[in-house]
Write an enzyme that holds these catalytic residues in place. Structure first.
Site, short mmCIF file in Angstrom:
data_model
loop_
_atom_site.label_atom_id
_atom_site.label_comp_id
_atom_site.label_asym_id
_atom_site.label_seq_id
_atom_site.Cartn_x
_atom_site.Cartn_y
_atom_site.Cartn_z
N HIS A 285 -29.04 -45.31 -38.94
CA HIS A 285 -28.79 -46.36 -39.94
C HIS A 285 -29.15 -45.90 -41.35
O HIS A 285 -29.47 -46.72 -42.22
CB HIS A 285 -29.58 -47.64 -39.60
N SER B 46 -20.37 -31.49 -65.71
CA SER B 46 -19.81 -32.69 -66.31
C SER B 46 -19.27 -32.36 -67.70
O SER B 46 -19.82 -31.51 -68.40
CB SER B 46 -20.88 -33.78 -66.41
N GLN C 231 13.51 -36.42 -39.96
CA GLN C 231 13.34 -35.48 -41.07
C GLN C 231 12.01 -35.71 -41.77
O GLN C 231 11.44 -34.80 -42.38
CB GLN C 231 14.50 -35.63 -42.06
N LYS D 185 -25.63 -32.06 -65.43
CA LYS D 185 -25.03 -32.35 -64.13
C LYS D 185 -24.58 -31.09 -63.41
O LYS D 185 -24.10 -30.14 -64.00
CB LYS D 185 -23.82 -33.27 -64.29
N LYS E 58 8.19 -33.66 -41.27
CA LYS E 58 7.77 -32.32 -41.67
C LYS E 58 6.80 -32.28 -42.84
O LYS E 58 5.80 -31.56 -42.80
CB LYS E 58 9.00 -31.47 -41.99
#
Length: 461
Positions: free
Chosen positions: A158, A279, A324, A285, A327
Site C-alpha cells: 500500500h 529543467s 489493413q 533539477k 499493421k
C-alpha cells in the site's frame, strides 16, 4: 487521376487520387518488404517444384526477387503511394526486371494469404529479437542483484513501509516478471509460426500447390487447416500485443519505482548524467526522463491492443480491408517494446547508483520490524493473534513517546510480556529481520543466493 495498373478490366477508371492515398498502405507496410521477398521466393520455388511453372521460370523469379532485395538495401528501390502496397510494388518491379515471367509470381496466391504470411514472418523475427533483449535486461538485473544481496531496502505494501527486504530480492522480482514475459513470447511464437500461404483469397486454389513445401522452406512449424481461418486470423497478433502489454506493465512498474527512489523524499538512488535531463528554468533539477517515458509509452501499447480487439470483434469471414489496420499498431508496439527494454537496460547498467548508506538509514528508522516482535513471541508459545495485539499496543505507545522499537529498554519489553529477553534486540535488527525470512522464495540471504544461482542457470540455457 492515378494510372489503372493493379486491378482487372472490371474497372472503367482509376481511383480518385485522395481515395488512392487513403487506400494505400505502402507508407507503413514497406516494413514487410524483406519478408515479402522471402515469402515470394519460397512461393516461386514451390510453383516450380510442383510443375505449375518451369524450373527456369522459378529460377528467374527467385533471382529477380533477390535483386529487389539488394536494391532496397542499397536504397535504390523506394516505391511511393502509386504502388498502393508493398506486394504490388514488388511484383511491378519484378516484372520490370524479368519481364512477363514476373507476372507469374502471383499464380495460386492472393494478397490475403501473402500479407498474412509476411506478417507472421515479420513477427516471428521480432519476437526473437525481443526475447534477446529481455535476456539482456535480466542479465543486468542479476549483475546488480549480485552486488546487493546484503543491501537492505524498505519493502512496501500500500506504499507504506511493511518489512525490510534484500535489495537483490527486490530486483529478482523483476527478473521473474521478465522470465514470464520471455516464456510467454515463446508460447505466442508457436502460434505465430503457422503458415497461411496457399489459403488463397479465402477458399484455397485450383492449382496443385504444395503448402507443406513452402512451409518447410519458410521454417513454419505447420500450416493452417482451414483456408477461411488462415486469411482472416489475427489471434496471433492479439496474443503478441497482450504479451507486449505485459512487458510494458513490468517495465512501467520498475520505472515508477525508479522515479520514486530518485526523488528527494526517498533518495534511494542517484541518477547519473548519462540518463537524466535538466529543467529549462530550474537549474537544480535532474529529471528521470527515461523511466517517465517508459511509463508513458506503456499506454500506447495498451491502445494498440485495444484497437486490434475492436478491429476484429465484428469482422465476418473472411478477409476484410479493416485488417489493413493491424499493421501500424503492431509495428509501433514492436518498436516501443524494443526501445523501452533497451532504455531500461541502459538505465540500470549505467544510469543509476543505489545509495547504500541512505538505504541502511531507511530500514532503521521505522516500525517495519514489528511483525518480527510478534513472531518472537509466537515462537515462545504466545498465540500469534495475542502477540499481534500486544505489539500493536507497543507501537502505538512508542510513536507517542517518539521512540522506535530498538530504543525500548529491556524492562519495558518485559513489562509488555515476560517472554521477552535480551535477544529481542538482535531479533529486531534490520539485518536479522531479513536473514530470518529463510522460507523458500523468501528474502533471507541464503534463499536470495540460491535464487541468484537458479536465475543465472535459467538465462544460461
Amino acid at each position: 487521376m492515378t494510372k489503372k495498373e493493379t486491378w482487372s478490366q472490371r474497372f472503367e477508371s482509376a481511383l480518385h487520387p485522395a481515395i488512392a492515398r487513403f487506400n494505400a498502405s505502402i507508407s507503413f507496410d514497406i516494413e514487410l518488404i524483406e519478408y515479402d521477398l522471402t515469402g515470394s521466393q519460397a512461393h516461386a520455388k514451390m510453383l516450380a517444384h510442383t510443375g505449375i511453372i518451369s524450373p527456369e521460370e522459378g529460377e528467374q523469379l527467385v533471382a529477380g526477387l533477390e535483386q529487389i532485395r539488394q536494391e532496397y538495401r542499397q536504397r535504390k528501390f523506394q516505391p511511393g503511394v502509386d504502388a498502393e502496397d508493398v506486394h504490388f510494388a514488388v511484383e511491378r518491379r519484378l516484372t520490370e526486371i524479368v519481364g512477363d515471367v514476373g507476372k507469374k509470381v502471383h499464380t495460386a496466391r492472393s494478397r490475403n494469404d501473402q500479407v498474412g504470411t509476411d506478417t507472421r514472418l515479420y513477427l516471428r523475427d521480432q519476437i526473437q529479437q525481443i526475447k534477446s533483449e529481455l535476456r539482456e535486461f535480466q542479465g543486468v538485473l542479476l549483475d546488480i542483484a549480485e552486488k546487493h544481496v546484503e543491501t537492505l531496502i524498505p519493502g512496501y505494501t500500500h506504499l507504506q513501509r511493511a518489512q525490510p527486504v534484500s535489495l537483490a530480492h527486490h530486483l529478482l522480482a523483476y527478473f521473474q516478471m521478465a522470465q514470464r514475459d520471455w516464456e510467454r513470447l515463446g508460447d505466442v511464437s508457436r502460434r505465430v509460426n503457422i503458415s497461411p500461404l496457399g489459403c488463397g483469397a479465402l477458399a484455397g486454389t485450383t492449382f496443385p500447390i504444395d503448402r507443406h513445401y513452402t512451409a518447410k522452406l519458410l521454417n513454419f512449424d505447420d500450416i493452417y487447416a482451414n483456408s477461411l481461418d488462415g486469411v482472416s486470423d489475427r489471434d496471433f497478433a492479439i496474443e503478441f500485443l497482450c504479451a507486449a502489454s505485459l512487458i510494458m506493465v513490468h517495465l512501467s512498474r520498475l520505472a515508477e519505482e525508479v522515479i520514486l527512489w530518485s526523488s528527494e523524499e526517498f533518495r534511494f538512488v542517484t541518477l547519473k548524467d548519462s540518463c537524466a535531463t535538466g529543467s529549462s528554468i530550474m537549474p537544480q533539477k535532474k529529471n528521470p526522463d527515461v523511466p517517465e517515458l517508459v511509463r508513458g509509452k506503456t499506454g500506447r501499447v495498451f491502445g494498440h491492443l485495444q484497437a486490434m480487439l475492436v478491429i476484429m470483434k465484428g469482422l465476418p469471414l473472411a478477409y476484410n480491408k479493416d485488417l489493413q489496420e493491424d499493421k501500424e499498431g503492431l509495428f509501433d508496439s514492436v518498436n516501443t517494446v524494443k526501445a523501452s527494454l533497451e532504455a531500461m537496460t541502459i538505465l540500470l547498467r549505467e544510469g543509476l547508483e543505489f545509495r547504500t548508506q541512505r538505504l541502511a538509514e531507511a530500514v532503521a528508522e521505522d516500525f517495519s520490524n514489528a511483525t518480527d516482535v510478534a513472531d518472537y513471541l509466537a515462537a515462545r508459545g504466545v498465540p500469534f493473534r495475542e502477540a499481534y495485539n500486544l505489539v500493536g499496543k507497543v507501537v502505538k505507545t512508542s510513536i507517542a513517546a517518539g521512540k522506535l522499537l530498538k530504543d525500548l529498554k529491556l524492562e519495558e519489553w518485559q513489562q509488555l510480556h515476560p517472554a521477552f529477553a535480551a535477544d529481542i534486540y538482535e531479533a529486531i535488527s534490520p539485518r536479522q529481520v531479513v536473514a530470518a525470512r529463510n522460507s523458500h522464495g523468501g528474502t533471507g540471504f541464503v534463499q536470495v543466493n540460491k535464487a541468484l544461482i537458479a536465475a543465472r542457470a535459467e538465462i544460461a540455457q
